[in-house]
Design a protein around this motif. Structure first.
Motif, PDB file in Angstrom:
ATOM      1  N   GLN A  85      49.267  86.523 -47.551  1.00  0.00           N
ATOM      2  CA  GLN A  85      49.604  85.255 -47.853  1.00  0.00           C
ATOM      3  C   GLN A  85      48.710  84.107 -47.652  1.00  0.00           C
ATOM      4  OE1 GLN A  85      53.115  84.827 -45.415  1.00  0.00           O
ATOM      5  NE2 GLN A  85      54.514  85.969 -46.798  1.00  0.00           N
ATOM      6  N   ALA A  86      47.847  84.291 -46.411  1.00  0.00           N
ATOM      7  CA  ALA A  86      46.962  83.436 -45.923  1.00  0.00           C
ATOM      8  C   ALA A  86      45.599  83.343 -46.938  1.00  0.00           C
ATOM      9  CB  ALA A  86      46.215  83.851 -44.756  1.00  0.00           C
ATOM     10  N   GLN A  89      46.553  81.364 -50.067  1.00  0.00           N
ATOM     11  CA  GLN A  89      46.482  79.990 -50.059  1.00  0.00           C
ATOM     12  C   GLN A  89      45.040  79.501 -49.877  1.00  0.00           C
ATOM     13  OE1 GLN A  89      48.912  79.263 -46.245  1.00  0.00           O
ATOM     14  NE2 GLN A  89      50.719  80.012 -47.447  1.00  0.00           N
ATOM     15  N   SER A  91      41.386  78.407 -51.347  1.00  0.00           N
ATOM     16  CA  SER A  91      40.956  77.999 -52.642  1.00  0.00           C
ATOM     17  C   SER A  91      40.299  79.149 -53.283  1.00  0.00           C
ATOM     18  CB  SER A  91      39.924  76.807 -52.672  1.00  0.00           C
ATOM     19  OG  SER A  91      38.793  77.014 -51.787  1.00  0.00           O
ATOM     20  N   GLN A  95      38.108  82.220 -51.616  1.00  0.00           N
ATOM     21  CA  GLN A  95      38.471  83.716 -51.994  1.00  0.00           C
ATOM     22  C   GLN A  95      37.120  84.596 -52.296  1.00  0.00           C
ATOM     23  OE1 GLN A  95      41.564  83.567 -54.474  1.00  0.00           O
ATOM     24  NE2 GLN A  95      43.028  83.058 -53.219  1.00  0.00           N
TER      25      GLN A  95
END
Length: 110
Positions: A85-86, A89, A91, A95
């Protein structure tokens, strides 16, 4: 040392002196202290009992909440789900950066 020492020759005079009224002042101070301890002018409140009772009530309330599970249940996630989940979230640039750092890690790729 001579064994013929006679205490009667010394006499009964006191080798020490005290100011006039010294013993009377001591007696007065002692009686005032005792009077204050036995019968204080203002009753002192003892908060120890109050704190003990309120602390016990708080502990009992927490115990009841835990025993009867009155707290609302939260969605329990695993560590990996939290990580995903983190990660999603972030950009896309962040990532990509983390992915390249992960691929170039010396300790993981041994």
């Amino acid at each position: 040392m001579s064994e013929d020492f006679d205490f009667n020759r010394i006499g009964k005079r006191m080798p020490y002196t005290a100011p006039k009224g010294f013993l009377d002042d001591i007696e007065t101070n002692v009686w005032e202290t005792i009077k204050d301890e036995v019968m204080p002018s203002k009753p002192k409140r003892s908060y120890r009992l109050w704190y003990s009772i309120s602390g016990g009530l708080v502990a009992a309330s927490v115990a009841l909440l835990l025993v009867f599970n009155a707290l609302p249940e939260r969605h329990k996630t695993t560590d990996f789900e939290s990580f995903e989940q983190a990660f999603f979230q972030l950009s896309s640039a962040d990532q990509n950066y983390l992915f390249t750092v992960y691929q170039d890690d010396l300790f993981i790729n041994e």
